[in-house]
Motif scaffolding. Structure first.
Motif, mmCIF file in Angstrom:
data_model
loop_
_atom_site.group_PDB
_atom_site.id
_atom_site.type_symbol
_atom_site.label_atom_id
_atom_site.label_comp_id
_atom_site.label_asym_id
_atom_site.label_seq_id
_atom_site.Cartn_x
_atom_site.Cartn_y
_atom_site.Cartn_z
ATOM 1 N N TYR A 1 0.812 -1.223 0.000
ATOM 2 C CA TYR A 1 0.000 0.000 0.000
ATOM 3 C C TYR A 1 0.848 1.277 0.000
ATOM 4 C CZ TYR A 1 -4.278 -2.656 0.402
ATOM 5 O OH TYR A 1 -5.328 -3.497 0.128
ATOM 6 N N ASP B 1 -0.089 2.359 -6.402
ATOM 7 C CA ASP B 1 -1.264 3.235 -6.419
ATOM 8 C C ASP B 1 -2.516 2.351 -6.323
ATOM 9 O OD1 ASP B 1 -3.171 5.147 -6.732
ATOM 10 O OD2 ASP B 1 -2.386 5.970 -8.618
ATOM 11 N N THR B 2 -2.771 1.883 -5.119
ATOM 12 C CA THR B 2 -3.886 0.948 -4.928
ATOM 13 C C THR B 2 -5.236 1.639 -5.089
ATOM 14 O OG1 THR B 2 -3.734 1.298 -2.539
ATOM 15 C CG2 THR B 2 -2.544 -0.592 -3.448
ATOM 16 N N ASP B 3 -5.297 2.941 -4.810
ATOM 17 C CA ASP B 3 -6.560 3.664 -5.031
ATOM 18 C C ASP B 3 -6.950 3.603 -6.511
ATOM 19 O OD1 ASP B 3 -6.754 4.343 -2.374
ATOM 20 O OD2 ASP B 3 -5.869 6.333 -2.632
ATOM 21 N N ARG B 4 -5.983 3.803 -7.357
ATOM 22 C CA ARG B 4 -6.239 3.732 -8.805
ATOM 23 C C ARG B 4 -6.603 2.314 -9.226
ATOM 24 N NH1 ARG B 4 -1.799 4.159 -13.129
ATOM 25 N NH2 ARG B 4 -2.910 4.568 -15.077
#
Length: 414
Positions: free
Chosen positions: A11, A15-18
């Motif tokens: 994390y 870019d785990t949000d993406r």
């Protein structure tokens, strides 16, 4: 600590949000007849595969699992899942889910199960995980919205069971003679007669203000008075408090008729249930309606039946009488038997006292974990907080399901 270190790296470095945004778009993209939209979906799918590939390449031996994990769970959800796995040493192998105010909420989901939640249930099902829907609703209602939301094929796959009317029956399509189990058939004549008397007189014998202020829900063995006012309002609270007192007296007179002691009615139900349930005690005290006798004065013939009858109070929401032999625990146990789950470790999600009994049952048997929305009854929140602190926002069951999905990923690694 190695797995925690790897998770922290995942994390921090990617870019785990993406990644999750692409996964959600690909999963929840609505069916459209548009070439431009389809090209957009294809581009997102390609980008998603590339991002997952980067994660997979960076974590030898666990890369594929970590890529799946990062595309479905936030950092907090992933670390919560790892904490759960470290504590319990196993993953979820069955879901036990309440519907109203859990999977869906009238507060902020228009009383529909959100698409994200439905998709996550489908993903669990695709993994071969059984799902037990556990609700006070009728079978017809539950089947209708499940088929609409999940599809007829999934509902009739053999891995879905419906505990309906709070344990009156269990419906598990695809299991031959065991498809429908009518649990009320196991009740004896004595308790049946008590509920016949309660049901037949609950509205006709009620004071006029209750008849005007409440409506009746439930079934033959579950009698629920709901307010004709907005749930949670002062008017709803007042009428449900009065309804509770009325139901206590109705239960007592019904039991008295069954045991042949019609003349021996002295507030026994108020005394018994006031002692066993602090909320009932407080309502009786606030209304100055406490019994003139103590719980120790309740005759054994009355006590023996009271011990089989549940009187429940939900502040400003409902007053209810039900059979303790027809509850969600009994329904869940029957569903597990039909589904062939011999060693369950369930995620139980619910908001009410009937759900609390299932939560306590899995806790007592080391058979699962419990989660609840933040507006659940205080008894439920107390239990959930004291165990694994799995409280999610109202209407956001998907938050908890994503944590549970992450837990399955860690279990897969072992």
């Amino acid at each position: 600590m190695e797995r925690y270190d790897l998770l922290y790296r995942l994390y921090e470095e990617f870019d785990t949000d993406r990644l999750r945004a692409y996964q959600e778009f690909v999963d929840l993209f609505p069916p459209v007849d548009s070439r431009v939209a389809l090209d957009q979906w294809h581009d997102a799918s390609t980008e998603l595969d590339e991002l997952k590939g980067d994660v997979s390449d960076a974590f030898p031996n666990v890369g594929e699992t970590f890529a799946t994990l990062a595309s479905h769970a936030t950092r907090n959800q992933a670390f919560n899942a790892l904490d759960l796995y470290t504590k319990h040493g196993r993953g979820i192998n069955v879901l036990v889910l309440d519907v109203d105010e859990t999977l869906r909420s009238a507060g902020n989901t228009d009383n529909e199960i959100p698409r994200e939640t439905l998709h996550l249930l489908t993903r669990f099902h695709d993994r071969g995980m059984p799902i037990v829907i556990c609700t006070g609703q009728t079978l017809e209602n539950v089947k209708g919205f499940l088929i609409q939301g999940l599809g007829n094929e999934l509902v009739h796959s053999g891995d879905i069971s419906i505990v309906y009317e709070a344990g009156t029956g269990v419906f598990t399509p695809g299991h031959g003679a065991d498809t429908k189990q009518l649990l009320y058939e196991g009740l004896d004549d004595e308790i049946r007669e008590v509920f016949r008397r309660v049901r037949s007189g609950v509205l006709s014998d009620a004071p006029e203000d209750l008849r005007r202020g409440c409506h009746l829900q439930g079934n033959e063995f579950n009698v629920t008075l709901k307010p004709n006012f907005e749930t949670g309002s002062d008017d709803a609270r007042a009428v449900i408090d009065d309804a509770l007192v009325y139901l206590l007296d109705l239960v007592e007179s019904s039991v008295a008729g069954v045991v042949g002691a019609e003349e021996d009615v002295a507030g026994y139900a108020r005394a018994y249930y006031g002692q066993t349930d602090p909320e009932i005690h407080d309502v009786l005290a606030a209304l100055d309606e406490r019994a003139d006798v103590g719980a120790e004065a309740v005759p054994e013939a009355f006590r023996a039946l009271f011990e089989r009858i549940d009187v429940a109070y939900y502040e400003a929401d409902a007053a209810e009488v039900g059979s303790l032999e027809l509850n969600k625990v009994a329904g869940v146990e029957s569903a597990f038997d039909v589904l062939g789950i011999d060693d369950p470790f369930a995620l139980v999600m619910g908001d009410s006292k009937s759900d609390l009994r299932v939560m306590q049952w899995v806790d007592d048997h080391d058979a699962g974990i419990a989660a609840a929305p933040d507006h659940a009854s205080q008894h439920v929140l107390d239990h959930v907080t004291a165990t694994d602190r799995l409280v999610f926002d109202r209407g956001d069951a998907a938050e908890m399901l994503r944590t549970a999905f992450a837990l399955t990923q860690f279990a897969d690694l072992d």
